[in-house]
Design a protein around this motif. Sequence first.
Motif, short mmCIF file in Angstrom:
data_model
loop_
_atom_site.label_atom_id
_atom_site.label_comp_id
_atom_site.label_asym_id
_atom_site.label_seq_id
_atom_site.Cartn_x
_atom_site.Cartn_y
_atom_site.Cartn_z
N UNK A 1 0.76 -1.04 -0.22
CA UNK A 1 0.07 -0.26 0.22
C UNK A 1 1.06 1.65 0.18
N UNK A 2 1.13 1.76 -0.90
CA UNK A 2 1.84 2.91 -1.34
C UNK A 2 1.14 3.61 -1.78
N UNK A 3 0.55 5.26 -1.46
CA UNK A 3 -0.36 6.22 -1.97
C UNK A 3 1.12 7.24 -3.26
N UNK B 1 -3.82 5.31 -5.17
CA UNK B 1 -2.95 4.01 -5.14
C UNK B 1 -3.57 2.69 -5.86
N UNK B 2 -2.89 1.30 -5.88
CA UNK B 2 -3.79 -0.07 -5.75
C UNK B 2 -4.70 -0.28 -5.27
N UNK C 1 -13.95 -5.59 -9.13
CA UNK C 1 -14.88 -4.37 -8.71
C UNK C 1 -14.47 -3.53 -9.04
N UNK C 2 -12.86 -3.14 -9.82
CA UNK C 2 -13.17 -1.17 -10.22
C UNK C 2 -12.53 -1.77 -11.35
N UNK C 3 -12.31 -0.38 -11.65
CA UNK C 3 -11.84 -0.41 -13.11
C UNK C 3 -10.13 0.23 -13.28
N UNK D 1 -2.66 3.05 -16.54
CA UNK D 1 -0.93 2.72 -15.52
C UNK D 1 -1.46 1.19 -14.16
N UNK D 2 -2.78 1.11 -14.44
CA UNK D 2 -3.37 0.25 -13.52
C UNK D 2 -3.26 1.04 -12.13
N UNK D 3 -3.74 1.97 -12.47
CA UNK D 3 -4.45 2.40 -10.47
C UNK D 3 -5.14 2.06 -10.64
#
Length: 123
Positions: A56-58, A67-68, A76-78, A82-84
């Motif tokens: 967990x890095x913001x 953050x991821x 649940x999330x698109x 860049x994968x964020x």
Amino acid sequence: MDMRDQHAGPDHAGPETVVGAVEAAERLQRELASLGIACDVHAGHCLALVSVWSGLVVWTDGRVFRWRSGRNALGRAAQDRAGWDSYGRTCDPAGTAQKVAARYAELRRMTAAPVEPRGCAPQ
């Protein structure tokens, strides 16, 4: 107009960008501390990051926090290119801290408890 100003477009990141990113990261750090979450702030290359927990890095550029969430492609999330997949506004560090704290709690639950040694090892 100074020649340097002609090259400073929207993609130009000068020293003020780093200062804005660090200030945003430090505000988030203070909000997380008020929730009992210790973290570190690091800066460089026109970005700042808040290291909260393993995985967990913001990141912030001073405009938005990213953050991821750990969700996969079927989750649940698109995600963006860049994968964020999780975002927070830098103008709302308290709200962002609440979201980050929820992910922190999720990661803490997923972390296996350390195994305590019992008895003596065979010799």
